[in-house]
Design a protein around this motif. Structure first.
Motif, PDB file in Angstrom:
ATOM      1  N   LYS A 124      39.035  54.827  35.366  1.00  0.00           N
ATOM      2  CA  LYS A 124      39.318  53.677  36.221  1.00  0.00           C
ATOM      3  C   LYS A 124      38.077  52.813  36.421  1.00  0.00           C
ATOM      4  O   LYS A 124      38.135  51.583  36.303  1.00  0.00           O
ATOM      5  N   SER A 125      36.936  53.445  36.743  1.00  0.00           N
ATOM      6  CA  SER A 125      35.704  52.686  36.946  1.00  0.00           C
ATOM      7  C   SER A 125      35.235  52.050  35.645  1.00  0.00           C
ATOM      8  O   SER A 125      34.743  50.924  35.626  1.00  0.00           O
ATOM      9  N   ARG A 128      37.197  48.967  34.922  1.00  0.00           N
ATOM     10  CA  ARG A 128      36.702  47.800  35.661  1.00  0.00           C
ATOM     11  C   ARG A 128      35.455  47.232  34.992  1.00  0.00           C
ATOM     12  O   ARG A 128      35.332  46.004  34.851  1.00  0.00           O
ATOM     13  N   ARG A 129      34.534  48.096  34.598  1.00  0.00           N
ATOM     14  CA  ARG A 129      33.304  47.626  33.953  1.00  0.00           C
ATOM     15  C   ARG A 129      33.589  46.941  32.625  1.00  0.00           C
ATOM     16  O   ARG A 129      32.837  46.079  32.189  1.00  0.00           O
ATOM     17  N   THR A 132      36.345  43.339  33.829  1.00  0.00           N
ATOM     18  CA  THR A 132      35.894  42.260  34.713  1.00  0.00           C
ATOM     19  C   THR A 132      34.860  41.330  34.063  1.00  0.00           C
ATOM     20  O   THR A 132      34.938  40.110  34.274  1.00  0.00           O
ATOM     21  N   ILE A 177      37.068  36.784  40.237  1.00  0.00           N
ATOM     22  CA  ILE A 177      37.410  38.145  39.819  1.00  0.00           C
ATOM     23  C   ILE A 177      36.729  39.144  40.731  1.00  0.00           C
ATOM     24  O   ILE A 177      37.385  39.989  41.356  1.00  0.00           O
ATOM     25  N   ASP A 178      35.391  39.054  40.850  1.00  0.00           N
ATOM     26  CA  ASP A 178      34.650  39.899  41.791  1.00  0.00           C
ATOM     27  C   ASP A 178      34.520  39.217  43.150  1.00  0.00           C
ATOM     28  O   ASP A 178      34.780  39.828  44.185  1.00  0.00           O
ATOM     29  N   TYR A 250      40.435  40.950  41.484  1.00  0.00           N
ATOM     30  CA  TYR A 250      40.558  42.299  40.912  1.00  0.00           C
ATOM     31  C   TYR A 250      40.762  43.315  42.028  1.00  0.00           C
ATOM     32  O   TYR A 250      41.671  44.147  41.960  1.00  0.00           O
ATOM     33  N   ASP A 251      39.913  43.253  43.062  1.00  0.00           N
ATOM     34  CA  ASP A 251      40.050  44.186  44.183  1.00  0.00           C
ATOM     35  C   ASP A 251      41.366  43.969  44.927  1.00  0.00           C
ATOM     36  O   ASP A 251      41.974  44.930  45.415  1.00  0.00           O
ATOM     37  N   MET A 254      44.069  45.664  42.915  1.00  0.00           N
ATOM     38  CA  MET A 254      43.928  47.118  43.049  1.00  0.00           C
ATOM     39  C   MET A 254      44.376  47.587  44.432  1.00  0.00           C
ATOM     40  O   MET A 254      44.998  48.646  44.571  1.00  0.00           O
TER      41      MET A 254
END
Length: 297
Positions: A124-125, A128-129, A132, A177-178, A250-251, A254
């Motif tokens: 999952k992490s 994201r890396r 994004t 996004i972030d 993105y957050d 999620m």
């Protein structure tokens, strides 16, 4: 009971697999109908026009993203239709080839679902890396703001990815996004504030998109004619960041998934169990047919 008889348990299991695949069949029909509706419905033409796959004017009449989604729905519906047909006919008539094909398809679906689940849980992490930075690069290279959608605007019409991002930020109440800093390095966004004459010299350029601000539910029907006066009401927010959305999209997505995580897990487990039962019953019926053939010979 003779060798050719079928136990009560096997009859029940066969009924379950027929019922399960009948729903598959109906879902397939519904998806095909939805895909056709999206392709032919006149009211969706405006949406198709602002979501072309290519921003090149020479191919403006090509497929839009909406039409691609419609085709995907149609193909998926057709696959479910075939699976439902194979499952129903294979279980009711005990046609060996249908049962074998059906069992193989269900096995592939189960393995695919397990692989996707493992990937998202374990990586999952990393996901994201991976994803994004690509989305942020797309903002840098493709984002042009929403003002080009105005019917009287001198700005070019934004590309599909720019329109989609504005649509997502407006509806999910998120920014970038972030976060809002994703727009610091945009290359093609004309930041000129069309209301600067009435707002002062220090308000000549936007810092953030208008859709990162709380516009409210003032426009939802037609994104090709965004109301100019309503956008002006959030111009100060887009200039100095006052009351701008703090959370990135993105957050936000999620968080929405996490809020429904329990129901998603329950639904996934139910579907997986049904698929396993269907797979086992298909194999059992296939093996039983082989056994009956030996006894009859």
């Amino acid at each position: 009971m003779g060798h050719g008889g079928m136990s009560c348990g096997m009859k029940t299991m066969r009924f379950v697999i027929v019922l399960f695949n009948f729903f598959f069949f109906l879902i397939g029909l519904a998806l095909i109908a939805l895909g056709i509706y999206v392709l032919v419905d006149p009211s969706l033409k405006k949406i198709k026009a602002i979501l072309p796959i290519s921003s090149d004017p020479a191919v403006e009449q090509g497929l839009s993203y909406l039409e691609v989604i419609a085709i995907v729905l149609f193909v998926l519906g057709f696959i479910l239709l075939i699976i439902g047909f194979l499952g129903c006919c294979g279980a009711m008539k005990q046609v060996k080839i249908f049962l074998i094909i059906y069992a193989l398809v269900v096995a592939i679906i189960i393995l695919f679902e397990i692989a996707i689940t493992i990937y998202f849980v374990a990586f999952k992490s990393q996901f994201r890396r991976t994803i994004t930075p690509k989305l942020i690069d797309a903002i840098r290279d493709k984002y042009e703001g929403p003002l080009g959608l105005q019917s009287n605007s001198s700005l070019p019409k934004p590309p599909a990815i720019s329109i989609a991002l504005d649509f997502i930020m407006y509806n999910l109440k998120c920014c970038g996004i972030d976060n809002k800093t994703d727009f610091n390095q945009t290359k093609n966004w004309n930041r000129t504030n069309p209301w600067s004459a009435s707002m002062g010299v220090h308000a000549s350029n936007f810092t953030y998109p208008l859709t990162c601000c709380n516009i409210g539910n003032r426009f939802t029907q037609d994104w090709t004619i965004m109301p100019f006066d309503k956008l002006e009401s959030v111009a100060y927010c887009a200039i100095n960041g006052t009351d701008i959305y703090d959370i990135g999209c993105y957050d936000k997505v999620m968080n929405l998934i996490d809020s429904a995580k329990t129901w998603i897990i329950v639904a996934a487990v139910i579907v997986l169990v049904i698929e396993l039962i269907a797979f086992i019953v298909a194999l059992a019926l296939c093996c039983r047919k082989k056994k009956d053939s030996r006894y009859s010979s």
